[in-house]
Design an enzyme around this catalytic site. Structure first.
Site, mmCIF file in Angstrom:
data_model
loop_
_atom_site.group_PDB
_atom_site.id
_atom_site.type_symbol
_atom_site.label_atom_id
_atom_site.label_comp_id
_atom_site.label_asym_id
_atom_site.label_seq_id
_atom_site.Cartn_x
_atom_site.Cartn_y
_atom_site.Cartn_z
ATOM 1 N N ASP A 24 -19.918 -0.366 21.280
ATOM 2 C CA ASP A 24 -19.175 0.754 21.856
ATOM 3 C C ASP A 24 -18.505 0.386 23.181
ATOM 4 O O ASP A 24 -18.375 1.226 24.074
ATOM 5 C CB ASP A 24 -20.114 1.947 22.085
ATOM 6 C CG ASP A 24 -20.568 2.579 20.774
ATOM 7 O OD1 ASP A 24 -20.038 2.197 19.714
ATOM 8 O OD2 ASP A 24 -21.443 3.461 20.834
ATOM 9 N N HIS A 47 -17.143 2.323 16.129
ATOM 10 C CA HIS A 47 -16.725 3.625 15.582
ATOM 11 C C HIS A 47 -15.245 3.614 15.215
ATOM 12 O O HIS A 47 -14.463 2.892 15.824
ATOM 13 C CB HIS A 47 -16.989 4.756 16.588
ATOM 14 C CG HIS A 47 -18.431 4.922 16.938
ATOM 15 N ND1 HIS A 47 -19.305 5.665 16.161
ATOM 16 C CD2 HIS A 47 -19.158 4.435 17.961
ATOM 17 C CE1 HIS A 47 -20.514 5.620 16.711
ATOM 18 N NE2 HIS A 47 -20.460 4.881 17.807
ATOM 19 N N HIS A 98 -26.423 -2.573 21.468
ATOM 20 C CA HIS A 98 -26.987 -1.752 22.554
ATOM 21 C C HIS A 98 -27.980 -0.761 21.969
ATOM 22 O O HIS A 98 -28.111 -0.671 20.749
ATOM 23 C CB HIS A 98 -25.889 -1.075 23.384
ATOM 24 C CG HIS A 98 -25.078 -0.043 22.651
ATOM 25 N ND1 HIS A 98 -24.241 -0.351 21.606
ATOM 26 C CD2 HIS A 98 -24.980 1.307 22.811
ATOM 27 C CE1 HIS A 98 -23.647 0.759 21.172
ATOM 28 N NE2 HIS A 98 -24.090 1.773 21.876
ATOM 29 N N HIS A 101 -28.405 2.558 21.753
ATOM 30 C CA HIS A 101 -28.190 3.923 21.264
ATOM 31 C C HIS A 101 -28.655 4.075 19.804
ATOM 32 O O HIS A 101 -28.456 3.186 18.983
ATOM 33 C CB HIS A 101 -26.717 4.315 21.399
ATOM 34 C CG HIS A 101 -26.333 4.619 22.825
ATOM 35 N ND1 HIS A 101 -25.028 4.592 23.279
ATOM 36 C CD2 HIS A 101 -27.088 4.945 23.903
ATOM 37 C CE1 HIS A 101 -25.006 4.895 24.579
ATOM 38 N NE2 HIS A 101 -26.248 5.105 24.970
ATOM 39 N N HIS A 123 -20.700 0.705 28.975
ATOM 40 C CA HIS A 123 -21.121 1.832 28.128
ATOM 41 C C HIS A 123 -22.626 2.039 28.306
ATOM 42 O O HIS A 123 -23.090 3.166 28.503
ATOM 43 C CB HIS A 123 -20.763 1.513 26.679
ATOM 44 C CG HIS A 123 -21.223 2.518 25.681
ATOM 45 N ND1 HIS A 123 -20.695 3.786 25.591
ATOM 46 C CD2 HIS A 123 -22.163 2.446 24.698
ATOM 47 C CE1 HIS A 123 -21.298 4.444 24.608
ATOM 48 N NE2 HIS A 123 -22.200 3.654 24.051
ATOM 49 N N ASP A 144 -27.613 5.603 17.236
ATOM 50 C CA ASP A 144 -26.656 5.439 16.131
ATOM 51 C C ASP A 144 -26.284 3.969 15.906
ATOM 52 O O ASP A 144 -25.458 3.652 15.058
ATOM 53 C CB ASP A 144 -25.402 6.316 16.334
ATOM 54 C CG ASP A 144 -24.670 6.040 17.630
ATOM 55 O OD1 ASP A 144 -25.303 5.553 18.592
ATOM 56 O OD2 ASP A 144 -23.453 6.314 17.702
ATOM 57 N N HIS A 145 -26.925 3.067 16.652
ATOM 58 C CA HIS A 145 -26.724 1.623 16.447
ATOM 59 C C HIS A 145 -28.019 0.900 16.066
ATOM 60 O O HIS A 145 -27.966 -0.204 15.551
ATOM 61 C CB HIS A 145 -26.117 0.976 17.705
ATOM 62 C CG HIS A 145 -24.719 1.472 17.976
ATOM 63 N ND1 HIS A 145 -23.593 0.715 17.747
ATOM 64 C CD2 HIS A 145 -24.273 2.672 18.405
ATOM 65 C CE1 HIS A 145 -22.502 1.421 18.041
ATOM 66 N NE2 HIS A 145 -22.899 2.615 18.449
HETATM 67 ZN ZN LIG Z 1 -23.260 3.817 22.144
#
Ligand SMILES: [Zn+2]
Length: 240
Positions: free
Chosen positions: A114, A152, A39, A41, A97, A43-44
């Protein structure tokens, strides 16, 4: 972030940063073969430009999310072949998400970003509770032995919440003890297995009478609609 590797090549899933991946590849003398994103985001996907600057490889990711570095936009029904690893993964749509979140499934492994966490699930940023419930139900139908590579390490906090929902679930107490020992030793609790999730994860267990009862208690009402029960547990977790 995860790598899927053999002796010579690696694919990286959800590289939030480039540097640790580049260091790992150099240390292990591996050639990067592909980048997979679940996805959009940061942090990915934040590490993708830095990896592409050093390696020209295909970048797979969700067709309906804004990730400018994608070279192969995929959705459910598509397959991702990584010939260097001799591996083919199927793409599953698992919105909730984010609006077009995807998972990669194959070689008894699930890369689910996530959406499904060890003993928990992702927050609803762009999707609805109904979408999340359907996505988790889709993942819950995979074989028990499936290894869950999620985005995570939230396991201990998630188990504590799960115990608030299901105080009498013995599998949760066993899991807490084992996973606490792992974390104390500086080790990850991941990957977990889908069988274990089905036994302990409240977001896969919304049909269980004990989970329904806790949802009712949280709502202060008796609800029979499973979606309202699931939504209540998700909302409860936000403030836990
Ligand atoms: Zn995420």
């Amino acid at each position: 972030m995860w790598t899927l590797r053999n002796a010579t090549h690696a694919a990286v899933v959800d590289p939030g940063e480039a540097r640790p991946v580049l260091e790992y590849l150099a240390r292990e003398k591996l050639q990067l073969a592909a980048i997979l994103a679940t996805h959009h985001h940061p942090d990915h996907v934040g590490g993708i430009p830095g990896l592409l600057a050093a390696h020209r490889v295909p970048v797979y990711g969700p067709k309906h999310e804004p990730i400018p570095t994608l070279t192969r936009a995929v959705a459910e029904g598509d397959e991702v072949s990584i010939p260097e690893l001799g591996v083919t993964l199927s793409v599953l749509d698992i919105p909730g998400h984010t609006r077009a979140h995807i998972a990669y499934y194959g070689v008894e492994s699930l890369f689910c970003g996530d959406t499904l966490f060890a003993c928990g699930c992702g927050r609803l940023f762009e999707g609805t509770a109904g979408q999340m419930m359907a996505s988790l139900s889709k993942l819950a139908a995979l074989p028990d032995a499936t290894k869950i590579y999620c985005g995570h390490e939230y396991t201990l906090a998630n188990i504590k919440f799960a115990q608030a929902v299901e105080p009498a679930n013995a599998a949760l107490a066993t899991r807490l003890e084992r996973d606490r020992r792992l974390r104390d030793a500086g080790k990850p609790t991941l990957p977990c297995t889908l069988g274990e999730e089905r036994a302990t994860n409240p977001f896969l267990r919304w049909r269980e009478p004990a989970v329904i009862e806790s949802a009712n208690k949280y709502l202060g009402a008796r609800v029979s609609d499973p979606l309202r029960g699931f939504s209540a547990i998700r909302e409860w977790k936000n403030g836990f």
